[in-house]
Design a protein around this motif. Sequence first.
Motif, PDB file in Angstrom:
ATOM      1  N   VAL A 172      -2.690   4.387  12.131  1.00  0.00           N
ATOM      2  CA  VAL A 172      -3.328   4.571  13.428  1.00  0.00           C
ATOM      3  C   VAL A 172      -4.506   5.529  13.257  1.00  0.00           C
ATOM      4  O   VAL A 172      -4.497   6.400  12.381  1.00  0.00           O
ATOM      5  N   PRO A 173      -5.540   5.396  14.079  1.00  0.00           N
ATOM      6  CA  PRO A 173      -6.681   6.303  13.977  1.00  0.00           C
ATOM      7  C   PRO A 173      -6.272   7.758  14.187  1.00  0.00           C
ATOM      8  O   PRO A 173      -5.450   8.080  15.038  1.00  0.00           O
ATOM      9  N   GLY A 174      -6.836   8.630  13.355  1.00  0.00           N
ATOM     10  CA  GLY A 174      -6.529  10.045  13.422  1.00  0.00           C
ATOM     11  C   GLY A 174      -5.433  10.499  12.477  1.00  0.00           C
ATOM     12  O   GLY A 174      -5.181  11.696  12.332  1.00  0.00           O
ATOM     13  N   ARG A 175      -4.769   9.586  11.817  1.00  0.00           N
ATOM     14  CA  ARG A 175      -3.678   9.943  10.920  1.00  0.00           C
ATOM     15  C   ARG A 175      -4.190  10.176   9.504  1.00  0.00           C
ATOM     16  O   ARG A 175      -5.059   9.483   9.012  1.00  0.00           O
ATOM     17  N   LYS A 176      -3.599  11.163   8.846  1.00  0.00           N
ATOM     18  CA  LYS A 176      -3.962  11.495   7.466  1.00  0.00           C
ATOM     19  C   LYS A 176      -3.326  10.484   6.514  1.00  0.00           C
ATOM     20  O   LYS A 176      -2.176  10.093   6.693  1.00  0.00           O
ATOM     21  N   ILE A 177      -4.096  10.071   5.504  1.00  0.00           N
ATOM     22  CA  ILE A 177      -3.627   9.097   4.524  1.00  0.00           C
ATOM     23  C   ILE A 177      -4.027   9.567   3.138  1.00  0.00           C
ATOM     24  O   ILE A 177      -5.107  10.129   2.956  1.00  0.00           O
ATOM     25  N   GLU A 178      -3.141   9.375   2.170  1.00  0.00           N
ATOM     26  CA  GLU A 178      -3.394   9.817   0.795  1.00  0.00           C
ATOM     27  C   GLU A 178      -3.248   8.638  -0.154  1.00  0.00           C
ATOM     28  O   GLU A 178      -2.309   7.849  -0.031  1.00  0.00           O
ATOM     29  N   VAL A 179      -4.156   8.525  -1.106  1.00  0.00           N
ATOM     30  CA  VAL A 179      -4.077   7.474  -2.129  1.00  0.00           C
ATOM     31  C   VAL A 179      -3.226   8.022  -3.266  1.00  0.00           C
ATOM     32  O   VAL A 179      -3.610   8.973  -3.948  1.00  0.00           O
ATOM     33  N   VAL A 180      -2.057   7.434  -3.474  1.00  0.00           N
ATOM     34  CA  VAL A 180      -1.125   7.905  -4.495  1.00  0.00           C
ATOM     35  C   VAL A 180      -1.508   7.344  -5.855  1.00  0.00           C
ATOM     36  O   VAL A 180      -1.674   8.087  -6.824  1.00  0.00           O
ATOM     37  N   ARG A 181      -1.662   6.019  -5.944  1.00  0.00           N
ATOM     38  CA  ARG A 181      -2.082   5.391  -7.200  1.00  0.00           C
ATOM     39  C   ARG A 181      -2.625   4.007  -6.936  1.00  0.00           C
ATOM     40  O   ARG A 181      -2.386   3.417  -5.880  1.00  0.00           O
ATOM     41  N   VAL A 182      -3.341   3.502  -7.934  1.00  0.00           N
ATOM     42  CA  VAL A 182      -3.956   2.180  -7.859  1.00  0.00           C
ATOM     43  C   VAL A 182      -3.525   1.404  -9.100  1.00  0.00           C
ATOM     44  O   VAL A 182      -3.470   1.965 -10.202  1.00  0.00           O
ATOM     45  N   ALA A 183      -3.233   0.132  -8.945  1.00  0.00           N
ATOM     46  CA  ALA A 183      -2.811  -0.691 -10.068  1.00  0.00           C
ATOM     47  C   ALA A 183      -3.956  -0.859 -11.074  1.00  0.00           C
ATOM     48  O   ALA A 183      -5.121  -0.576 -10.776  1.00  0.00           O
ATOM     49  N   THR A 184      -3.636  -1.349 -12.232  1.00  0.00           N
ATOM     50  CA  THR A 184      -4.601  -1.471 -13.320  1.00  0.00           C
ATOM     51  C   THR A 184      -5.814  -2.302 -12.942  1.00  0.00           C
ATOM     52  O   THR A 184      -6.948  -1.924 -13.225  1.00  0.00           O
ATOM     53  N   LEU A 185      -5.619  -3.418 -12.300  1.00  0.00           N
ATOM     54  CA  LEU A 185      -6.727  -4.291 -11.922  1.00  0.00           C
ATOM     55  C   LEU A 185      -7.275  -3.970 -10.529  1.00  0.00           C
ATOM     56  O   LEU A 185      -8.111  -4.690 -10.013  1.00  0.00           O
ATOM     57  N   GLY A 186      -6.799  -2.908  -9.916  1.00  0.00           N
ATOM     58  CA  GLY A 186      -7.317  -2.476  -8.631  1.00  0.00           C
ATOM     59  C   GLY A 186      -6.568  -2.985  -7.416  1.00  0.00           C
ATOM     60  O   GLY A 186      -6.871  -2.601  -6.303  1.00  0.00           O
ATOM     61  N   CYS A 187      -5.623  -3.842  -7.604  1.00  0.00           N
ATOM     62  CA  CYS A 187      -4.868  -4.389  -6.493  1.00  0.00           C
ATOM     63  C   CYS A 187      -3.406  -4.454  -6.904  1.00  0.00           C
ATOM     64  O   CYS A 187      -3.105  -5.025  -7.953  1.00  0.00           O
ATOM     65  N   PRO A 188      -2.495  -3.911  -6.188  1.00  0.00           N
ATOM     66  CA  PRO A 188      -2.514  -3.239  -4.890  1.00  0.00           C
ATOM     67  C   PRO A 188      -2.744  -1.734  -5.012  1.00  0.00           C
ATOM     68  O   PRO A 188      -2.775  -1.178  -6.101  1.00  0.00           O
ATOM     69  N   LEU A 189      -2.862  -1.084  -3.856  1.00  0.00           N
ATOM     70  CA  LEU A 189      -3.006   0.362  -3.757  1.00  0.00           C
ATOM     71  C   LEU A 189      -1.736   0.933  -3.138  1.00  0.00           C
ATOM     72  O   LEU A 189      -1.200   0.359  -2.194  1.00  0.00           O
ATOM     73  N   GLU A 190      -1.260   2.043  -3.681  1.00  0.00           N
ATOM     74  CA  GLU A 190      -0.113   2.724  -3.074  1.00  0.00           C
ATOM     75  C   GLU A 190      -0.635   3.904  -2.270  1.00  0.00           C
ATOM     76  O   GLU A 190      -1.366   4.742  -2.790  1.00  0.00           O
ATOM     77  N   LEU A 191      -0.273   3.945  -1.003  1.00  0.00           N
ATOM     78  CA  LEU A 191      -0.768   4.957  -0.075  1.00  0.00           C
ATOM     79  C   LEU A 191       0.397   5.704   0.547  1.00  0.00           C
ATOM     80  O   LEU A 191       1.461   5.125   0.783  1.00  0.00           O
ATOM     81  N   ARG A 192       0.193   6.979   0.833  1.00  0.00           N
ATOM     82  CA  ARG A 192       1.205   7.762   1.538  1.00  0.00           C
ATOM     83  C   ARG A 192       0.685   8.037   2.939  1.00  0.00           C
ATOM     84  O   ARG A 192      -0.359   8.648   3.126  1.00  0.00           O
ATOM     85  N   VAL A 193       1.416   7.541   3.907  1.00  0.00           N
ATOM     86  CA  VAL A 193       1.050   7.729   5.310  1.00  0.00           C
ATOM     87  C   VAL A 193       2.324   8.038   6.085  1.00  0.00           C
ATOM     88  O   VAL A 193       3.358   7.406   5.868  1.00  0.00           O
ATOM     89  N   ALA A 194       2.274   9.047   6.923  1.00  0.00           N
ATOM     90  CA  ALA A 194       3.401   9.449   7.778  1.00  0.00           C
ATOM     91  C   ALA A 194       4.661   9.747   6.975  1.00  0.00           C
ATOM     92  O   ALA A 194       5.768   9.466   7.410  1.00  0.00           O
ATOM     93  N   GLY A 195       4.512  10.287   5.763  1.00  0.00           N
ATOM     94  CA  GLY A 195       5.668  10.715   4.982  1.00  0.00           C
ATOM     95  C   GLY A 195       6.317   9.642   4.124  1.00  0.00           C
ATOM     96  O   GLY A 195       7.322   9.914   3.486  1.00  0.00           O
ATOM     97  N   TYR A 196       5.798   8.442   4.078  1.00  0.00           N
ATOM     98  CA  TYR A 196       6.369   7.410   3.223  1.00  0.00           C
ATOM     99  C   TYR A 196       5.248   6.638   2.534  1.00  0.00           C
ATOM    100  O   TYR A 196       4.091   6.729   2.920  1.00  0.00           O
ATOM    101  N   CYS A 197       5.595   5.914   1.486  1.00  0.00           N
ATOM    102  CA  CYS A 197       4.597   5.194   0.689  1.00  0.00           C
ATOM    103  C   CYS A 197       4.530   3.729   1.117  1.00  0.00           C
ATOM    104  O   CYS A 197       5.556   3.094   1.349  1.00  0.00           O
ATOM    105  N   VAL A 198       3.313   3.228   1.202  1.00  0.00           N
ATOM    106  CA  VAL A 198       3.049   1.842   1.590  1.00  0.00           C
ATOM    107  C   VAL A 198       2.107   1.247   0.549  1.00  0.00           C
ATOM    108  O   VAL A 198       1.211   1.943   0.057  1.00  0.00           O
ATOM    109  N   THR A 199       2.293  -0.015   0.223  1.00  0.00           N
ATOM    110  CA  THR A 199       1.416  -0.709  -0.702  1.00  0.00           C
ATOM    111  C   THR A 199       0.586  -1.719   0.075  1.00  0.00           C
ATOM    112  O   THR A 199       1.117  -2.510   0.842  1.00  0.00           O
TER     113      THR A 199
END
Length: 109
Positions: A67-94
Motif C-alpha cells: 500500500v502507498p506509504g509503506r516501507k519496503i526492503e529488497v532482501v535479495r534478487v535471483a541470479t537472472l534478475g527474476c524473482p525479487l524477494e522483498l520484505r514488507v510489513a514484517g514478512y517476505c514476499v516474492t
Amino acid sequence: MFNKFNFFNREVFSGRRRSGFGGRKQGRACPMRGKSLLDIPVGESAVIKRHFSGGAVRQRLLDLGFVPGRKIEVVRVATLGCPLELRVAGYCVTLRRTEAFQIEVEDER
C-alpha cells in the motif's frame, strides 16, 4: 508463394500489413516518472509511492501489503534478475520483475 506455414498468417489473405492482432497496442509506455522497485539495490529500503498495475494484480498486491506509504526492503534478487524477494510489513514476499516494475517508490527519508 503460398506454403503451409503461411496458412495462419493473416497478411497472406488480406493483402495488407497489420500492426498487431486484436487491436492491442504493442509496447505501451509506462507513465511512471520516478523510480521503480527494480531501481532499489539489494539491502536498501524505500517507501511505496503508488501502483501502475491494474485489475486482479493490483488487488492482490494491495492485499499482500503493498500500500502507498509503506516501507519496503529488497532482501535479495535471483541470479537472472527474476524473482525479487522483498520484505514488507514484517514478512517476505516474492515478486516477478514485471510486477515490481509497476510499483513506483521513493527513497526512504
